[in-house]
Write a protein that holds these residues in place. Structure first.
Motif, PDB file in Angstrom:
ATOM      1  N   TRP A  59       0.804  -1.398  -0.020  1.00  0.00           N
ATOM      2  CA  TRP A  59      -0.082  -0.335   0.099  1.00  0.00           C
ATOM      3  C   TRP A  59       0.882   1.661  -0.556  1.00  0.00           C
ATOM      4  O   TRP A  59      -0.043   2.499  -0.871  1.00  0.00           O
ATOM      5  N   ASN A  60       2.219   1.484   0.439  1.00  0.00           N
ATOM      6  CA  ASN A  60       2.870   2.177   1.354  1.00  0.00           C
ATOM      7  C   ASN A  60       3.568   2.853   0.360  1.00  0.00           C
ATOM      8  O   ASN A  60       4.544   3.417   0.143  1.00  0.00           O
ATOM      9  N   ASN A  61       3.650   1.261  -1.037  1.00  0.00           N
ATOM     10  CA  ASN A  61       5.049   1.582  -2.574  1.00  0.00           C
ATOM     11  C   ASN A  61       6.215   1.330  -1.294  1.00  0.00           C
ATOM     12  O   ASN A  61       7.284   2.469  -1.893  1.00  0.00           O
ATOM     13  N   LEU A  62       6.556   0.795  -0.053  1.00  0.00           N
ATOM     14  CA  LEU A  62       7.956   0.641   0.612  1.00  0.00           C
ATOM     15  C   LEU A  62       8.969  -0.452  -0.263  1.00  0.00           C
ATOM     16  O   LEU A  62       7.890  -1.844  -0.548  1.00  0.00           O
ATOM     17  N   PRO A  63      10.307  -0.154  -0.432  1.00  0.00           N
ATOM     18  CA  PRO A  63      10.923  -0.906  -1.095  1.00  0.00           C
ATOM     19  C   PRO A  63      11.621  -1.922  -0.072  1.00  0.00           C
ATOM     20  O   PRO A  63      11.368  -1.591   1.036  1.00  0.00           O
ATOM     21  N   ALA A  64      11.282  -3.100  -0.867  1.00  0.00           N
ATOM     22  CA  ALA A  64      12.510  -4.239   0.068  1.00  0.00           C
ATOM     23  C   ALA A  64      13.687  -3.263   0.447  1.00  0.00           C
ATOM     24  O   ALA A  64      14.268  -2.520  -0.055  1.00  0.00           O
ATOM     25  N   ASN A  83      11.906   2.221   5.928  1.00  0.00           N
ATOM     26  CA  ASN A  83      11.265   1.220   4.583  1.00  0.00           C
ATOM     27  C   ASN A  83      10.949   0.494   5.069  1.00  0.00           C
ATOM     28  O   ASN A  83       9.661  -0.348   4.083  1.00  0.00           O
ATOM     29  N   TRP A  85       7.802  -0.760   8.261  1.00  0.00           N
ATOM     30  CA  TRP A  85       7.160   0.148   8.794  1.00  0.00           C
ATOM     31  C   TRP A  85       6.393  -0.706   9.522  1.00  0.00           C
ATOM     32  O   TRP A  85       5.422  -0.184  10.753  1.00  0.00           O
ATOM     33  N   HIS A 175      10.593   8.836   7.982  1.00  0.00           N
ATOM     34  CA  HIS A 175       9.604   8.266   7.120  1.00  0.00           C
ATOM     35  C   HIS A 175       9.550   6.743   8.825  1.00  0.00           C
ATOM     36  O   HIS A 175       9.847   7.096  10.050  1.00  0.00           O
ATOM     37  N   THR A 178       2.189   5.146   9.123  1.00  0.00           N
ATOM     38  CA  THR A 178       1.315   6.278   9.258  1.00  0.00           C
ATOM     39  C   THR A 178      -0.113   6.190   9.606  1.00  0.00           C
ATOM     40  O   THR A 178      -1.021   6.865   9.549  1.00  0.00           O
ATOM     41  N   ASP A 182      -4.269   8.150   4.748  1.00  0.00           N
ATOM     42  CA  ASP A 182      -4.642   8.018   3.429  1.00  0.00           C
ATOM     43  C   ASP A 182      -5.899   6.786   3.645  1.00  0.00           C
ATOM     44  O   ASP A 182      -6.940   7.676   2.806  1.00  0.00           O
TER      45      ASP A 182
ATOM     46  N   ILE B  10       1.452   4.997  -9.447  1.00  0.00           N
ATOM     47  CA  ILE B  10       1.366   5.298  -8.211  1.00  0.00           C
ATOM     48  C   ILE B  10       2.296   6.141  -6.975  1.00  0.00           C
ATOM     49  O   ILE B  10       3.752   6.451  -7.395  1.00  0.00           O
ATOM     50  N   GLN B  12       3.714   7.757  -3.724  1.00  0.00           N
ATOM     51  CA  GLN B  12       2.994   7.568  -2.293  1.00  0.00           C
ATOM     52  C   GLN B  12       4.542   8.709  -1.401  1.00  0.00           C
ATOM     53  O   GLN B  12       6.150   7.937  -1.594  1.00  0.00           O
ATOM     54  N   GLU B  13       4.384   9.151  -0.695  1.00  0.00           N
ATOM     55  CA  GLU B  13       5.215  10.359   0.138  1.00  0.00           C
ATOM     56  C   GLU B  13       6.215  10.811  -1.275  1.00  0.00           C
ATOM     57  O   GLU B  13       6.028  11.311  -2.401  1.00  0.00           O
ATOM     58  N   ARG B  15       7.846   8.175  -3.278  1.00  0.00           N
ATOM     59  CA  ARG B  15       7.944   7.189  -3.691  1.00  0.00           C
ATOM     60  C   ARG B  15       6.982   6.851  -4.761  1.00  0.00           C
ATOM     61  O   ARG B  15       6.054   7.189  -4.525  1.00  0.00           O
ATOM     62  N   LEU B  27       9.650   0.882  -8.828  1.00  0.00           N
ATOM     63  CA  LEU B  27       9.752   2.123  -7.283  1.00  0.00           C
ATOM     64  C   LEU B  27      11.390   2.421  -7.746  1.00  0.00           C
ATOM     65  O   LEU B  27      12.017   2.066  -7.441  1.00  0.00           O
ATOM     66  N   LEU B  61      18.983  -2.600  -0.943  1.00  0.00           N
ATOM     67  CA  LEU B  61      16.544  -1.744  -1.104  1.00  0.00           C
ATOM     68  C   LEU B  61      16.778  -2.473  -2.344  1.00  0.00           C
ATOM     69  O   LEU B  61      18.246  -1.841  -3.259  1.00  0.00           O
ATOM     70  N   ILE B  62      16.040  -3.057  -2.771  1.00  0.00           N
ATOM     71  CA  ILE B  62      15.023  -3.199  -4.305  1.00  0.00           C
ATOM     72  C   ILE B  62      13.962  -1.924  -4.420  1.00  0.00           C
ATOM     73  O   ILE B  62      12.882  -2.156  -4.192  1.00  0.00           O
ATOM     74  N   GLY B  63      14.714  -1.334  -5.289  1.00  0.00           N
ATOM     75  CA  GLY B  63      14.627   0.090  -5.256  1.00  0.00           C
ATOM     76  C   GLY B  63      15.375   0.796  -6.295  1.00  0.00           C
ATOM     77  O   GLY B  63      16.788   0.834  -5.738  1.00  0.00           O
TER      78      GLY B  63
END
Lengths: 302, 77
Positions: A59-64, A83, A85, A175, A178, A182, B10, B12-13, B15, B27, B61-63
């Motif tokens: 949902w938050n488009n966070l990278p691994a 990254n 949460w 970070h 949240t 949203d 997409i 988000q903040e 990203r 990403l 980091l995968i991005g």
């Protein structure tokens, strides 16, 4: 939980849009500004599936991050970070006073699993430490970092007694969870709670959750788990040191330290007055000592 | 510096997800030295604008780190 009567209004799989007040159907609560919302994480039913971690990242488009093997049981994220949460801790233990005790069949370990998250403290130390006002309390009584205001000073990082907030070296901003701000604004339950298959993570209005948690503790005590207790509810461990209470609180069966939680977290602001007083006292003491020594040397010269 | 073109799907903040012509999604995180702010990303997503991202790789980091974003056909960043 029984099915909400409104759920019958949406039998189709392909919906034309977002269901109004969807959280009523998924979490049994209508999200309205001005009320206090949070998470109740019941660790006794956590199966360590990490659906919450994945849902949060999706949902938050966070990278691994933290790639590779940690070497700590099935834990692959290691800790909460800029990254990550949601972090599912795997604590391999033996004998925790009832649940998953040492009476398992051979080759079965005693695992304690807990999905850790930002606690959204009532008196949030990160918010108090923030010099730019980037951290703020939302209309849902949660704590959020406004990315366009954060200057990356990092004061919030040591202020957090739980080690939750992290500054990303990539974008230079703080970070943390949240509580899906949203989604709340859109009437949706946070992604992690919605994804949790065992309802270990429950989202809802704080007073309702606290009452539900008390009932759950009583049930566990009846069932022979005397070590079950709440962490973060008013007056309980975790809600110490003027933190008030934690909007994300936990039901635990072992000492907080076992889950990497502080036994008695405190608000750093409480230490400002004593620190200032001791600093002033030290300066005054040094001034008196200097005056005495200088006076003595003057007396010797005369 | 490697470059990738696509549509921002997409945000988000700081990203965002960029979908290329081959359908692959990547990403990106807006880098601290990029000449832009996170709140400039959302309009790109709403417009479904085609953008060109100059990026760098990250450790652990995968991005990717977006260093420069330009809207295709425009000179803005």
């Amino acid at each position: 939980m029984t099915m909400h009567p409104r759920a019958a209004d949406f039998p189709q799989s392909d919906l034309p849009g977002v269901i109004p007040h969807e959280s009523e159907l998924t979490a049994g609560v209508r999200i309205e500004p001005g009320r206090s919302y949070g998470f109740f994480t019941d660790t006794t039913v956590c199966i360590g599936c990490k659906a919450c971690e994945v849902a949060c990242k999706e949902w938050n488009n966070l990278p691994a991050d933290n790639l590779g093997l940690t070497g700590h049981s099935y834990d692959n994220t290691g800790a909460l970070s800029a990254n990550t949460w949601r972090h599912v801790a795997f604590v391999e233990t033996s004998g925790c006073g009832g649940v998953r005790d040492t009476v398992e069949a051979p080759f079965q370990s005693g695992w304690l699993m807990m999905s850790d998250v930002c606690k959204h403290c009532h008196n949030a130390p990160c918010l108090e430490a923030c010099p730019t006002g980037a951290l703020f309390k939302t209309e849902f009584d949660t704590v959020v970092v406004q990315q366009d205001i954060c200057n990356g000073c990092g004061y919030c990082v040591p202020a957090c007694p739980f080690g939750v907030v992290d500054v990303s070296p990539v974008d230079g901003k703080a970070h943390k969870c949240t509580l899906c701000y949203d989604r709340l604004k859109g009437g949706l339950e946070p992604a992690c709670a919605k994804a949790c298959p065992t309802d270990s993570i429950q989202f809802g209005e704080l007073s309702v959750l606290q009452a539900r948690a008390e009932e759950r503790v009583a049930v566990l005590h009846e069932r022979g788990v005397p070590g079950a207790y709440l962490y973060g509810t008013p007056g309980a461990p975790g809600a110490t040191g003027d933190l008030g209470h934690l909007n994300a609180f936990f039901l635990l069966t072992a000492r907080p330290e076992v889950y990497n939680l502080p036994a008695a977290p405190t608000r750093p602001a409480n230490r400002v007055a004593p620190s200032l007083a001791s600093g002033l006292a030290a300066v005054a003491g040094l001034a008196v000592a200097a005056a005495f020594l200088l006076g003595a040397s003057d007396r010797r010269r005369s | 510096m490697p470059v990738r073109e696509g549509v921002v799907t997409i945000v988000q903040e700081s990203r965002f997800q960029l979908v290329g012509d081959d359908g692959s999604a990547h990403l990106f995180i807006l880098g601290r030295n990029a000449a832009g702010e996170a709140d400039q990303l959302a309009p790109l997503q709403r417009r479904q604008a085609r953008v060109r991202v100059e990026y760098a790789r990250t450790r652990n980091l995968i991005g990717f780190v977006a260093e420069k974003i330009s809207v295709c056909g425009e000179s803005g960043r």
